[in-house]
Structure formats: structure tokens, C-alpha cells
Write a protein that holds these residues in place. Structure first.
Motif, PDB file in Angstrom:
ATOM      1  N   THR A 267       0.792  -1.242   0.000  1.00  0.00           N
ATOM      2  CA  THR A 267       0.000   0.000   0.000  1.00  0.00           C
ATOM      3  C   THR A 267       0.818   1.284   0.000  1.00  0.00           C
ATOM      4  O   THR A 267       0.252   2.376  -0.122  1.00  0.00           O
ATOM      5  CB  THR A 267      -0.926   0.030   1.234  1.00  0.00           C
ATOM      6  OG1 THR A 267      -0.149  -0.200   2.423  1.00  0.00           O
ATOM      7  CG2 THR A 267      -2.008  -1.031   1.126  1.00  0.00           C
ATOM      8  N   SER A 268       2.135   1.191   0.123  1.00  0.00           N
ATOM      9  CA  SER A 268       2.953   2.405   0.263  1.00  0.00           C
ATOM     10  C   SER A 268       3.341   3.007  -1.084  1.00  0.00           C
ATOM     11  O   SER A 268       2.981   2.507  -2.142  1.00  0.00           O
ATOM     12  CB  SER A 268       4.229   2.086   1.062  1.00  0.00           C
ATOM     13  OG  SER A 268       5.011   1.100   0.386  1.00  0.00           O
ATOM     14  N   MET A 269       4.076   4.085  -1.035  1.00  0.00           N
ATOM     15  CA  MET A 269       4.688   4.746  -2.183  1.00  0.00           C
ATOM     16  C   MET A 269       3.683   5.162  -3.263  1.00  0.00           C
ATOM     17  O   MET A 269       3.876   4.895  -4.448  1.00  0.00           O
ATOM     18  CB  MET A 269       5.787   3.853  -2.792  1.00  0.00           C
ATOM     19  CG  MET A 269       6.951   3.623  -1.849  1.00  0.00           C
ATOM     20  SD  MET A 269       7.833   5.157  -1.439  1.00  0.00           S
ATOM     21  CE  MET A 269       7.686   5.159   0.347  1.00  0.00           C
ATOM     22  N   GLY A 270       2.586   5.798  -2.830  1.00  0.00           N
ATOM     23  CA  GLY A 270       1.653   6.390  -3.779  1.00  0.00           C
ATOM     24  C   GLY A 270       0.513   5.511  -4.216  1.00  0.00           C
ATOM     25  O   GLY A 270      -0.419   5.996  -4.861  1.00  0.00           O
ATOM     26  N   ARG A 271       0.544   4.225  -3.896  1.00  0.00           N
ATOM     27  CA  ARG A 271      -0.508   3.319  -4.363  1.00  0.00           C
ATOM     28  C   ARG A 271      -1.909   3.828  -3.968  1.00  0.00           C
ATOM     29  O   ARG A 271      -2.858   3.711  -4.737  1.00  0.00           O
ATOM     30  CB  ARG A 271      -0.256   1.910  -3.782  1.00  0.00           C
ATOM     31  CG  ARG A 271      -1.348   0.875  -3.968  1.00  0.00           C
ATOM     32  CD  ARG A 271      -1.785   0.664  -5.384  1.00  0.00           C
ATOM     33  NE  ARG A 271      -0.718   0.316  -6.311  1.00  0.00           N
ATOM     34  CZ  ARG A 271      -0.810   0.438  -7.622  1.00  0.00           C
ATOM     35  NH1 ARG A 271      -1.913   0.930  -8.176  1.00  0.00           N
ATOM     36  NH2 ARG A 271       0.199   0.108  -8.412  1.00  0.00           N
ATOM     37  N   THR A 272      -2.036   4.389  -2.755  1.00  0.00           N
ATOM     38  CA  THR A 272      -3.353   4.867  -2.299  1.00  0.00           C
ATOM     39  C   THR A 272      -3.464   6.392  -2.331  1.00  0.00           C
ATOM     40  O   THR A 272      -4.404   6.954  -1.772  1.00  0.00           O
ATOM     41  CB  THR A 272      -3.661   4.384  -0.867  1.00  0.00           C
ATOM     42  OG1 THR A 272      -2.808   5.070   0.067  1.00  0.00           O
ATOM     43  CG2 THR A 272      -3.454   2.879  -0.740  1.00  0.00           C
TER      44      THR A 272
END
Length: 452
Positions: A267-272
Motif C-alpha cells: 500500500t505504500s509509495m503512492g498506491r493509495t
């Protein structure tokens, strides 16, 4: 438009032969004579890819697909983003590995991570896969608390080594007769399929927290080091918790002197639409794992811990053979810079609105669509046989997946849940085209399965 790759929808997707085509079938047969242990998506649709650029994938038969899964939640910034490819190539020609010695590129990455991560997440270690980062995170939790038990949640997924598997459903006898000692599992809030509800039928988050409190007292040995969970479930079907869940869970952990470990490999690095999904609820975890989109396809992952716990890395034999190599650091740093320079957090949030507007209509348009959910560019659609009973419709999920793939959409199957994770560089027109393909596939599937 924030996205660097504008897809020519007059050209893509382009299906020149019904996939999987003859060349794919022949190559796949040659490879799988030796290569075993394939994922479900490959078994369902064994195409052989040869290249990718931006949001487009090409197979060896000449078919070109719109990528709606980012590999497996990995190529968040599209395939072969030029800045990231060049950064990796530079160190592939300069210095590929020097164990965990300090390099300039690692130093620059450490400094950049300290500027983007929330709160006082200032202690880091680097790894080459998500499960290694999770295992290291567990060891850090134990070192920091001098406790050993772990609590995790039903339907979460954390990796395929023994500690990581013990945090999740154990579906194979190859892991032995039991999960690792001291590992406990509890239900987590799923607004569509709640265990506990209020009088009005909506999910009751407080009952979950009350159950956790009772379980800590009655079900553990009183030596819990951490509560470990995904902010949004990936393998479980992009299940998004109620907005009040994580603030309340954090208070429970603080009250009981338990660390909160967020597994943000997916879920990290812009995914959400945020650096960390936990930022949506203004909660800073004590320990967090990063991965998948962290290097946009290059194998690099990380563990980040809060300031007061970072010396715990010294107690866990933290280094690894490939973790923090110069190519990996270059990929991660370039990925972060691309997100910043191209305003991609904002673009992911813009795409969320587009996707939700389209998907909400499916709830009334289709009898088999039971629930839709989206956070940034992480989506899930539950297919059900009956909306009242919410009976999972696995056959429909398989058919929709294969139908959309044949129409030129590369994505991920997950039983009755359609999992979607397009690159956050996708332009709005391409996003709408992908929605068109899925909508058409759902319609065809519903018609075929609900005849009469």
C-alpha cells in the motif's frame, strides 16, 4: 496531466491473435517443463510478455495490453520509467554490490526517506523482498519490547517465509502442523462483511476493539510485542477498514504497550494517493514495511521504525546479502523523485474519484456486483450470487478475469473479488477505457451465468 505516458487509445489495447497466442503457448510449454510453482493468474492466462512501457504490456504474439495490475502491485509508475531505468543502469555499470557498506546513493535515499515518511519514522534497513522486510520488522518489534507474541488478522497476507506465513492463513501442510509459537489471529473490520454491527446494521468498530482487549487478556501469554496488519488488505480483496479503526487500534496498542506494525509492502509509495496508506487516518505506526512500488519493479524493500526504536536494528543481525545495494537504492530514490516531480500522489487521488464514480454505478447496473471499494489506485469489486446473502461468486470472478484479459486488459484474479491496481501514471482517458473493458466483461459474464 500528471501522467508521463499518454496512451493512444486508437492503438491500444491491440489484440492481433486470440490470447494466449501460439507463440505464448509454445514458449510457456518449454519454460514450464522445468519452471514450477506458478501463480493463479498465469495458470488462468498463460501469455508470455516480452516488453512493457508505461501502462502498456506486449506479448510475444504481438498483442498489446493495458496494464491494470502494475505487475503484482509493483510497477506503480508504469513499466520502464526512463528516469528509474537510467538510475539502475548507471549502477549496473558502476557498482552492483558492496554488502552493507555506505555508498553515496544509499545516503541520499536515507535522507530522502526521512523527508517523505510521516512522524518520526527515522530508522531504516533495506531488503530485497517483502517477506524479508516483514521478518526483520518482527525481529525489531521483539528487540524493542523484549516481548515475543504477535497478533495479526484474518485474510491479511504478509509473505511466504515461516514467520510471515504464521501471521496469516496457513493453507499448506508444508509449513508443518502449526504456525510459529506465540502467533495469534483475530478478525478485522470489513464493512461489507462485518462480524459485529450496530443497531442500524453498520459495522461496530468498538466491538472489534473490545474483543481485542479481551483476547489480549484471555488468549495470550501477556507477552505481546506487536499488532501486525495491512492498512488495506491486498490478497484479501482491497478491503478498506472504517475510518475510525486505526486511531482506536493505535490507542489500544499504546494502552497495552504493544507496538503497531503496518505492513505497507503493497500500500505504500503512492498506491493509495499517500506515501503511506496509514496517513489516511493520521496514524504513525511504530514499525512499517515498504516494498513493491518502492523500486517500481526493482527488488528493493525497507523497514522503517520510529526514532525511539531505531537502535533495535543493532540487536537483530539486520544486514542481508542484497539489501541496500547501489542499484536498489538508485531505483528507490528515482521512484520517490518521480512521484514528487510528476505530482503523482495528487494524480492517484484524482484517479480514485474517477474510478469510484464508474464503479458505484455497477452496484445498480449489475446483479452480481455486491460491493465496490477504492483508495487511490487500489480497488476491489466483490462478485456475489445473491446481494442479500452475499454468497461469493468464484465462477464469475474467473470468467470476468479471462474475458477482460482477452479484450486486452492485463490484471490480477482473486476468486470472487476483482483486484485492480493500475499504475498511478495512468491518464484519465486510459483509466476510463479500462473501466469500459471491465464493465463489458462483467455484463457478458452476468448474462452467461444468469440465463433467464
Amino acid at each position: 496531466n500528471a501522467a508521463p505516458y499518454k496512451v493512444d487509445l486508437k492503438k491500444y489495447p491491440k489484440i492481433v491473435v486470440t490470447p494466449p497466442g501460439p507463440k505464448s503457448k509454445e514458449m510457456h510449454a518449454r519454460c514450464t517443463k522445468y519452471f514450477k510453482g506458478l501463480s493463479g493468474q498465469v495458470k488462468l492466462f498463460p501469455v508470455v510478455f516480452e516488453s512493457g512501457k508505461g501502462c502498456v504490456l506486449k506479448d510475444i504474439d504481438g498483442n498489446e495490453y493495458l496494464d491494470f495490475s502494475s505487475g503484482i502491485y509493483v510497477t506503480t509508475l508504469g513499466h520502464c520509467h526512463p528516469k528509474i531505468s537510467e538510475a539502475v543502469a548507471k549502477y549496473a555499470k558502476t557498482l552492483m554490490n558492496c554488502h552493507d557498506f555506505t555508498t553515496e546513493i544509499k545516503t541520499l535515499l536515507m535522507e530522502k526517506m526521512a523527508t517523505i515518511l510521516p512522524g518520526d519514522l527515522t530508522g531504516y534497513q533495506l531488503y530485497d523482498c517483502g517477506t524479508a522486510a516483514v521478518e526483520a520488522g518482527l525481529r525489531v518489534c521483539r528487540a524493542a519490547t523484549k516481548q515475543h507474541e504477535m497478533i495479526s488478522c484474518f485474510y491479511d497476507f504478509h509473505g511466504k517465509t515461516y514467520g510471515a506465513v504464521s501471521l496469516a492463513q496457513m493453507r499448506s501442510s508444508v509449513y508443518g502442523p502449526t504456525r510459529a509459537p506465540g502467533f495469534h489471529m483475530v478478525p478485522r473490520p470489513d464493512p461489507y462483511r462485518p462480524h459485529w454491527t450496530k443497531a442500524d446494521g453498520t459495522i461496530d468498530t468498538d466491538r472489534y476493539i473490545q474483543f481485542y482487549e479481551e483476547y489480549l487478556d484471555r488468549g495470550t501469554a501477556g507477552q505481546v510485542a506487536a499488532f501486525v496488519l495491512e492498512p488495506i488488505q491486498g490478497w484479501g480483496g482491497s478491503v478498506i477498514p472504517p475510518d475510525d479503526f486505526f486511531p482506536k487500534l493505535k490507542k489500544l496498542c499504546e494502552k497495552n504497550k504493544i507496538l503497531l506494525m503496518a505492513d505497507e509492502v503493497l500500500t505504500s509509495m503512492g498506491r493509495t494517493g499517500k506515501w503511506l496508506a496509514m496517513e489516511h487516518w493520521n496514524v504513525v505506526p511504530d514499525v512499517v514495511t515498504l516494498g513493491k512500488g518502492f523500486g517500481n519493479g526493482f527488488p528493493v524493500t525497507a523497514v522503517a521504525v520510529r526514532e525511539q526504536y531505531k537502535e533495535s536494528f543493532e540487536a537483530i543481525s539486520a544486514s542481508s546479502s542484497y539489501g541496500g545495494n547501489p542499484m536498489a537504492c538508485a531505483a528507490a530514490l528515482a521512484s520517490i523523485e518521480v512521484i514528487e516531480e510528476e505530482n503523482l500522489l495528487e494524480h492517484a487521488q484524482e484517479l480514485e474519484k474517477l474510478f469510484m464514480k464508474r464503479m458505484k454505478k455497477w452496484l445498480t447496473q449489475f446483479k452480481i456486483v455486491g460491493d465496490v471499494r477504492v483508495k487511490g489506485c487500489l480497488m476491489g469489486v466483490e462478485l456475489v450470487k445473491d446481494k442479500k446473502a452475499k454468497t461469493p461468486f468464484d465462477e464469475a470472478g474467473k470468467m470476468v478475469y479471462q474475458s477482460a484479459f482477452r479484450k486486452g486488459l492485463a490484471w490480477i484474479p482473486a476468486g470472487h473479488i476483482l483486484r485492480m491496481s493500475p499504475p498511478i501514471v495512468m491518464d484519465n482517458d486510459t483509466a476510463n477505457k479500462c473501466m469500459d473493458i471491465i464493465e463489458e466483461a462483467i455484463g457478458e459474464t452476468e448474462k452467461a451465468l444468469l440465463k433467464g
